[in-house]
Each structure stands twice: as structure tokens, then as C-alpha cells.
Design a protein around this motif. Structure first.
Motif, PDB file in Angstrom:
ATOM      1  N   ALA A 136       1.729  -1.907  23.722  1.00 28.28           N
ATOM      2  CA  ALA A 136       0.426  -1.319  23.423  1.00 28.28           C
ATOM      3  C   ALA A 136      -0.675  -1.900  24.302  1.00 28.28           C
ATOM      4  CB  ALA A 136       0.079  -1.560  21.954  1.00 28.28           C
ATOM      5  N   ALA A 137      -0.692  -3.205  24.443  1.00 30.11           N
ATOM      6  CA  ALA A 137      -1.848  -3.859  25.049  1.00 30.11           C
ATOM      7  C   ALA A 137      -1.477  -4.798  26.184  1.00 30.11           C
ATOM      8  CB  ALA A 137      -2.625  -4.623  23.976  1.00 30.11           C
ATOM      9  N   GLY A 138      -0.203  -4.795  26.587  1.00 27.92           N
ATOM     10  CA  GLY A 138       0.192  -5.593  27.742  1.00 27.92           C
ATOM     11  C   GLY A 138       0.322  -7.065  27.429  1.00 27.92           C
ATOM     12  N   TYR A 188      -5.987 -10.863  21.829  1.00 36.99           N
ATOM     13  CA  TYR A 188      -5.902  -9.427  21.537  1.00 36.99           C
ATOM     14  C   TYR A 188      -7.066  -9.070  20.622  1.00 36.99           C
ATOM     15  CZ  TYR A 188      -1.290  -9.337  23.661  1.00 36.99           C
ATOM     16  OH  TYR A 188      -0.264  -9.426  24.551  1.00 36.99           O
ATOM     17  N   ASP A 189      -7.831  -8.054  21.018  1.00 35.39           N
ATOM     18  CA  ASP A 189      -9.041  -7.701  20.279  1.00 35.39           C
ATOM     19  C   ASP A 189      -8.767  -6.546  19.313  1.00 35.39           C
ATOM     20  OD1 ASP A 189      -8.784  -5.543  21.954  1.00 35.39           O
ATOM     21  OD2 ASP A 189     -10.535  -6.018  23.175  1.00 35.39           O
ATOM     22  N   LEU A 202      -9.396  -3.454  19.552  1.00 35.78           N
ATOM     23  CA  LEU A 202      -8.841  -2.253  20.188  1.00 35.78           C
ATOM     24  C   LEU A 202      -7.322  -2.394  20.338  1.00 35.78           C
ATOM     25  CD1 LEU A 202     -10.115   0.340  21.178  1.00 35.78           C
ATOM     26  CD2 LEU A 202     -10.372  -0.701  23.433  1.00 35.78           C
ATOM     27  N   ALA A 203      -6.883  -3.589  20.693  1.00 38.95           N
ATOM     28  CA  ALA A 203      -5.449  -3.833  20.833  1.00 38.95           C
ATOM     29  C   ALA A 203      -4.751  -3.623  19.486  1.00 38.95           C
ATOM     30  CB  ALA A 203      -5.202  -5.255  21.344  1.00 38.95           C
ATOM     31  N   LEU A 231      -5.836  -1.767  17.013  1.00 37.96           N
ATOM     32  CA  LEU A 231      -5.902  -0.329  16.702  1.00 37.96           C
ATOM     33  C   LEU A 231      -4.740   0.410  17.368  1.00 37.96           C
ATOM     34  CD1 LEU A 231      -7.714   1.839  15.333  1.00 37.96           C
ATOM     35  CD2 LEU A 231      -8.902   2.061  17.525  1.00 37.96           C
ATOM     36  N   GLU A 232      -4.511   0.097  18.643  1.00 36.32           N
ATOM     37  CA  GLU A 232      -3.416   0.737  19.374  1.00 36.32           C
ATOM     38  C   GLU A 232      -2.062   0.319  18.780  1.00 36.32           C
ATOM     39  OE1 GLU A 232      -3.320   3.091  21.438  1.00 36.32           O
ATOM     40  OE2 GLU A 232      -1.317   2.968  22.300  1.00 36.32           O
ATOM     41  N   ARG A 255       3.614   5.628  14.295  1.00 37.34           N
ATOM     42  CA  ARG A 255       4.455   6.672  14.907  1.00 37.34           C
ATOM     43  C   ARG A 255       5.928   6.279  14.872  1.00 37.34           C
ATOM     44  NH1 ARG A 255       0.269   6.951  19.383  1.00 37.34           N
ATOM     45  NH2 ARG A 255       1.795   5.944  20.704  1.00 37.34           N
ATOM     46  N   GLY A 287      -1.442  -8.840  33.603  1.00 36.74           N
ATOM     47  CA  GLY A 287      -0.521  -8.010  32.823  1.00 36.74           C
ATOM     48  C   GLY A 287      -1.193  -7.253  31.690  1.00 36.74           C
ATOM     49  N   ARG A 288      -2.128  -7.900  31.011  1.00 38.53           N
ATOM     50  CA  ARG A 288      -2.812  -7.238  29.905  1.00 38.53           C
ATOM     51  C   ARG A 288      -3.529  -5.978  30.358  1.00 38.53           C
ATOM     52  NH1 ARG A 288      -4.140 -10.691  25.538  1.00 38.53           N
ATOM     53  NH2 ARG A 288      -2.453 -12.193  25.414  1.00 38.53           N
ATOM     54  N   LEU A 289      -4.088  -6.045  31.575  1.00 34.38           N
ATOM     55  CA  LEU A 289      -4.957  -4.946  31.994  1.00 34.38           C
ATOM     56  C   LEU A 289      -4.188  -3.764  32.554  1.00 34.38           C
ATOM     57  CD1 LEU A 289      -7.911  -6.987  33.542  1.00 34.38           C
ATOM     58  CD2 LEU A 289      -7.819  -5.780  31.372  1.00 34.38           C
ATOM     59  N   VAL A 290      -2.896  -3.934  32.792  1.00 34.47           N
ATOM     60  CA  VAL A 290      -2.133  -2.803  33.354  1.00 34.47           C
ATOM     61  C   VAL A 290      -2.101  -1.616  32.389  1.00 34.47           C
ATOM     62  CG1 VAL A 290       0.110  -2.036  34.205  1.00 34.47           C
ATOM     63  CG2 VAL A 290      -0.815  -4.244  34.944  1.00 34.47           C
ATOM     64  N   PRO A 291      -1.661  -1.807  31.121  1.00 38.16           N
ATOM     65  CA  PRO A 291      -1.655  -0.633  30.231  1.00 38.16           C
ATOM     66  C   PRO A 291      -3.029  -0.266  29.693  1.00 38.16           C
ATOM     67  CG  PRO A 291      -0.830  -2.556  29.045  1.00 38.16           C
ATOM     68  CD  PRO A 291      -1.061  -2.994  30.467  1.00 38.16           C
ATOM     69  N   GLN A 292      -3.994  -1.167  29.832  1.00 36.15           N
ATOM     70  CA  GLN A 292      -5.308  -0.928  29.224  1.00 36.15           C
ATOM     71  C   GLN A 292      -6.275  -0.183  30.137  1.00 36.15           C
ATOM     72  OE1 GLN A 292      -6.929  -4.643  27.774  1.00 36.15           O
ATOM     73  NE2 GLN A 292      -5.142  -5.107  26.527  1.00 36.15           N
ATOM     74  N   TRP A 300      -1.501  10.515  18.708  1.00 35.40           N
ATOM     75  CA  TRP A 300      -0.755  10.029  19.868  1.00 35.40           C
ATOM     76  C   TRP A 300      -1.672   9.605  21.010  1.00 35.40           C
ATOM     77  CZ3 TRP A 300       4.659   9.597  20.465  1.00 35.40           C
ATOM     78  CH2 TRP A 300       5.384   9.958  19.318  1.00 35.40           C
ATOM     79  N   GLY A 358      -3.911   7.266  22.946  1.00 35.67           N
ATOM     80  CA  GLY A 358      -4.019   5.820  22.934  1.00 35.67           C
ATOM     81  C   GLY A 358      -5.447   5.335  22.724  1.00 35.67           C
ATOM     82  N   ALA A 359      -5.563   4.188  22.061  1.00 44.41           N
ATOM     83  CA  ALA A 359      -6.885   3.620  21.796  1.00 44.41           C
ATOM     84  C   ALA A 359      -7.628   3.288  23.092  1.00 44.41           C
ATOM     85  CB  ALA A 359      -6.743   2.361  20.946  1.00 44.41           C
ATOM     86  N   TYR A 360      -6.879   2.931  24.135  1.00 44.10           N
ATOM     87  CA  TYR A 360      -7.541   2.517  25.378  1.00 44.10           C
ATOM     88  C   TYR A 360      -8.135   3.676  26.166  1.00 44.10           C
ATOM     89  CZ  TYR A 360      -5.920  -2.120  24.417  1.00 44.10           C
ATOM     90  OH  TYR A 360      -5.733  -3.331  23.813  1.00 44.10           O
TER      91      TYR A 360
END
Lengths: 87, 419
Positions: free
Chosen positions: A16-18, A40-41, A43-44, A46-47, A54, B73-78, B137, B139-141
């Protein structure tokens, strides 16, 4: 229904958040960390909630999972929701 | 006093101490510059998706960019690919400038970028989820990844730069406007501004959005798709990537013992009147105002990095403005963006190229063109790089709808090129 462990939570959280490559903690080490301790904030989280909903077919009302929780608390919550669905 | 011999003007001197490039010509300023000198084009058939069913099939893609190797790494999917490019280019620029942001006051550092397309690939993916699978479905980001300011925010957070940050959405002129704004901020208390812009609009949605202007080339041969100022010009090729620059006060650079690629000497912007107004485009007056701001005469300019639209009417208007200000064939003109395609935030890449050219003392050539169409009366540098005259460059950029900007840069004291 499948059980839900800290390792399941970790996998979904990373999707979700990497994750940063320098973090190699196992589930047991992570369990008592808060999401915020791991940077992780909200938003993370929430995702994360949305993906758990799901994947496991449950509903997680907004705010039930919070970034101030520990991972163990989040797992306990999800396990409880899964048990409700089962009944 | 700069290497060009031009005295600092009435305001604090804004110098560029670091460059970061992620472009179809290569990742890293050095590789980009080597490609420019070699005339090595980054244009080709689109590979990020099958472009067969689309009117535009040629683009400039960044080769070999693997986000997880260059982005936390964190910022790749975000974040979207345009932010991946920006995070990589911004880090390069800071490294090149040998700046440690943690050693500077956080409110004295700002981030100003240009973006006019946002995170289109990310946005497309989430929209597909919305209409194929439903709202839950999405995504939050999506909430923070798609919009124009996403890059500014992520770069600001990553490097702890909490000064006056912003994004300029000025279509393809925005990269110059971001640098103009950076220079302005240095006069109002900021010491260092990380500035530039990147694009990644080569997803189907991003490409289709671009085709609405009717200015993109529909040619299939990359060698013939983007020929600005040529008699066979047929529009332009879209590119991805861009550049980041570390802009700081000369005082700040000196205090750190940092050398610089050059100074931001003059800047001006304008907006064209409606095409049916009968009034002329503003480019010539914008050039004059930028020169006045730099306190230079036309004869002081060593090269013009042209906007080089590739749309015949726009090329004609640019050539007319250049001859109006500089006289017929009065200044060397080059268009290195034929190697990358046109970028929205990416006029910053032209500034990086200009600074590298000033450092090297050459005018890079416009590769792949034989000569400008005679009607244009401009001295287009073709075939090979040419020795530079005065150590100054005028960079021009125009965006669809009327955005028009000009930036004057002067050579600095740095001789080694960024890695």
C-alpha cells in the motif's frame, strides 16, 4: 476464513505505502510499533484499510484503524472483524 | 564578477550551483551533455504502451529509469512517475551542489517547480480502477499524487525545505517561470531554491490530453518527427523527464565555497493576445524586457536556446522576433530539445543545457537538421558545436495558449561538469 497475522499486515502495508530498503524487520519486531513510529501516516493507514477490506471481504469503518495504533492492535481489530463475518 | 565579465545588477546575484537531469538524452547532467554534444537523439517509437492506435507514436522516453533504484522505497507507490523523475533529479542537483540541506535553515530553503500535466500515469491507473471496479478501489494516494504541486510537496518534505514553496502551471514556458520565481525569492529572504520541472505524460491518457492542441507530430520516423525551423516541420514530439537546479545567492554559494555554473541575470514573461486580435505575439517584447532586466544589449548575447516549436507558424513567429531584436542571422540559435522532445516543466532542461554550454564555451548544435528554412533568416547552429562568443545565453520558452518567457543566463566559474 483465513487468519490474519502481523506478517499479513506487513505485506499489505508495504504494498500500500511502500517500504525503504533499509527496513528489514520481521513481524514480531514490528508488532509493538505504532504506524507513526514507522513513519506511516494517516493516508498510509487509509490505503491499508482499503486493501484489507478488498482482500478479506470485510468492512472497516473510517477511523477504526488509526495511524496511532500499534500493528498488533490493528491485527487484533482485523481478526475481530473477520470473526464477526464468520458468525 | 562572473566569468563573462558582467557585473552583478541591482539585486542580489542568483547563481546555479547544482544540476540534476533525468531526460531522454540520459540520466545525469554529464550523460545528457555528452548526448547533446554528440547529437544523440532520445526520440523513438513509444514503448511505455502500444501506440499503434494513437495519432502520435514517437516520443522522447527516459531510458533505463528504474524508480526503486533512484527514489526512496516509500515514495515509489505513493507518487507518480513525474515525481519519481523529480526526486531523482533534485537529489542529483543537491549532490552536485554539495549542499547539505540539514545544515541550512529550513525556512530559508524553498522548492519551486513547473508542472502543467501532473501525475497522468498514476491518475489514469486510478481512474481505470474507478470505472472498472468501483470507488473503493481508487487508491488513497491518488489524492496527493496526480496534481501539479505533488512534486514540489514531495521534494520539500524529503529535503526539509520549508520556505515559500510553489508550482507554476504555465504550460511549456513554466520551467523558465519557476527559475524567475526562484530568483525573486532570493531577494525576499530565501537563501537557496531547488527549482525545475519534470513531466511523465507518456501514458495513453497523458498523450491524448496533449494531442488536443493539434501541435504534435504524427510522423512515424523519429528522424523526421520534430524538425523546428525546417521547411518540413510538422509539429513537435512530446518528451518526458526534465531537470532540477540549485539556485542560491552568490553570498550563500561563496560561504559554502561552492562554484557555480552561471548566474540568472534576467527574466521576463508575457502572454500573447488572442490570435484574432490583430495584435502581434509578445515574444519580441519579452526578449527585450529580459535583456533590459539583465542590463545587456542584444550584441552581448552569445547564443539563443530557442523555443523551437516545430509548428511552422510558431517557428515563423519566433524567427521574426529574433530578427526583430538581433537582426537577420544576428545571433547563434540552437534547439537542443530536438533530442528530447518538448517538455512541460522541462524548459528547465534547456536552462541546464545552456549552463553546461556556457561552462564548456560552446554553442551545441541542433542535431538532425541541415539548416533553417531560408525564410526564417536565423543563424541556426547545425552539424557540429560552435565556439561560443560572449558567455551569455538567452533561453526562450512558449506554452500553448500564449505563455511566453525568456531567461538570460551568464557563465559562472565552474569548469567541471556534474556527474
Amino acid at each position: 476464513m483465513a487468519e490474519f497475522t502481523v506478517n499479513d499486515l506487513k505485506r499489505i502495508l508495504y504494498e500500500a505505502a511502500g517500504t525503504n530498503d533499509d527496513v528489514h524487520m520481521n513481524g514480531a519486531d514490528l508488532a509493538d510499533q505504532r504506524f507513526t513510529d514507522l513513519d506511516y501516516d494517516s493516508l498510509a493507514v487509509l490505503e491499508l484499510s482499503s486493501r484489507i477490506e478488498r482482500e478479506y471481504g470485510i468492512t472497516i469503518p473510517d477511523g477504526d484503524l488509526s495511524h496511532t495504533m500499534t500493528l498488533r492492535e490493528a491485527v487484533t481489530y482485523v481478526v475481530a472483524r473477520l470473526a464477526e463475518v464468520k458468525v | 564578477m562572473s566569468a563573462s565579465g558582467i557585473r552583478a545588477g541591482h539585486r542580489g546575484t542568483a547563481v546555479v550551483t547544482g544540476l540534476g537531469v533525468v531526460a531522454p538524452t540520459g540520466i545525469g547532467a554529464r550523460r545528457h551533455w555528452e548526448s547533446v554534444l554528440a547529437g544523440k537523439s532520445g526520440l523513438g517509437r513509444i514503448t511505455r504502451f502500444d501506440p499503434a492506435g494513437y495519432p502520435v507514436r514517437v516520443a522522447g522516453e527516459v531510458p533505463g529509469f528504474v524508480a526503486k533504484e533512484r527514489v526512496p522505497g516509500r515514495l515509489v507507490p505513493q507518487t507518480d512517475r513525474f515525481t519519481h523523475f523529480a526526486l531523482a533529479a533534485a537529489e542529483q542537483a543537491l549532490d552536485d551542489a554539495a549542499v547539505d540541506p540539514q545544515a541550512l535553515p529550513e525556512y530559508a530553503m524553498a522548492v519551486v517547480t513547473a508542472s502543467s500535466s501532473g501525475g497522468t500515469e498514476f491518475g489514469q491507473r486510478e481512474m481505470e480502477r474507478l470505472y472498472q471496479q468501483g470507488p473503493s478501489w481508487v487508491g488513497a494516494y491518488q489524492s496527493i499524487a496526480w496534481f501539479y504541486a505533488a512534486t514540489t510537496g514531495q521534494v520539500s518534505i524529503r529535503h526539509g525545505m520549508r520556505g515559500p514553496c510553489g508550482v507554476l502551471c504555465c504550460e511549456q514556458a513554466g520551467g523558465l517561470d519557476a527559475l524567475g520565481q526562484s530568483r525573486r525569492l532570493l531577494n525576499t529572504g530565501s537563501e537557496l531554491v531547488l527549482s525545475g520541472g519534470t513531466d511523465a505524460s507518456l501514458s495513453p491518457y497523458g498523450l491524448v490530453a496533449q494531442t488536443m492542441t493539434g501541435e504534435l507530430s504524427t510522423a512515424d520516423d523519429p528522424a523526421c518527427a520534430y524538425l523546428p525551423f525546417d521547411a518540413a516541420a510538422s509539429g513537435f514530439v512530446p518528451g518526458e523527464g526534465g531537470a532540477f537546479l540549485v539556485v542560491e545567492t552568490a553570498t550563500s554559494a561563496r560561504a559554502r565555497g561552492a562554484q557555480h555554473y552561471g548566474e540568472l541575470l534576467g527574466y521576463a514573461a508575457g502572454f500573447d493576445p488572442p490570435a484574432d486580435s490583430g495584435r502581434p505575439p509578445v515574444l519580441a517584447s519579452v526578449i527585450r524586457r529580459a535583456l533590459a532586466d539583465a542590463r545587456l544589449d542584444p550584441a552581448d548575447i552569445g547564443m539563443v536556446v530557442a523555443d523551437a516549436s516545430g509548428v511552422p507558424g510558431r517557428d515563423r513567429a519566433e524567427a521574426r522576433a529574433l530578427t526583430e531584436v538581433f537582426g537577420a542571422r544576428g545571433v547563434p540559435v540552437t534547439a537542443p530539445k530536438v533530442l528530447t522532445g518538448r517538455l512541460y516543466g522541462g524548459a528547465a532542461l534547456d536552462v541546464a543545457t545552456a549552463l553546461l554550454a556556457l561552462s564548456a564555451g560552446v554553442v551545441p548544435h541542433t542535431a538532425g537538421l541541415d539548416r533553417a528554412a531560408p525564410e526564417y533568416a536565423i543563424d541556426l547552429v547545425v552539424d557540429r558545436p560552435r565556439p561560443l562568443g560572449p558567455g551569455t545565453a538567452l533561453v526562450l520558452a512558449r506554452g500553448h495558449g500564449g505563455f511566453t518567457s525568456a531567461l538570460v543566463v551568464a557563465a559562472g566559474n565552474r569548469t567541471d561538469v556534474a556527474p
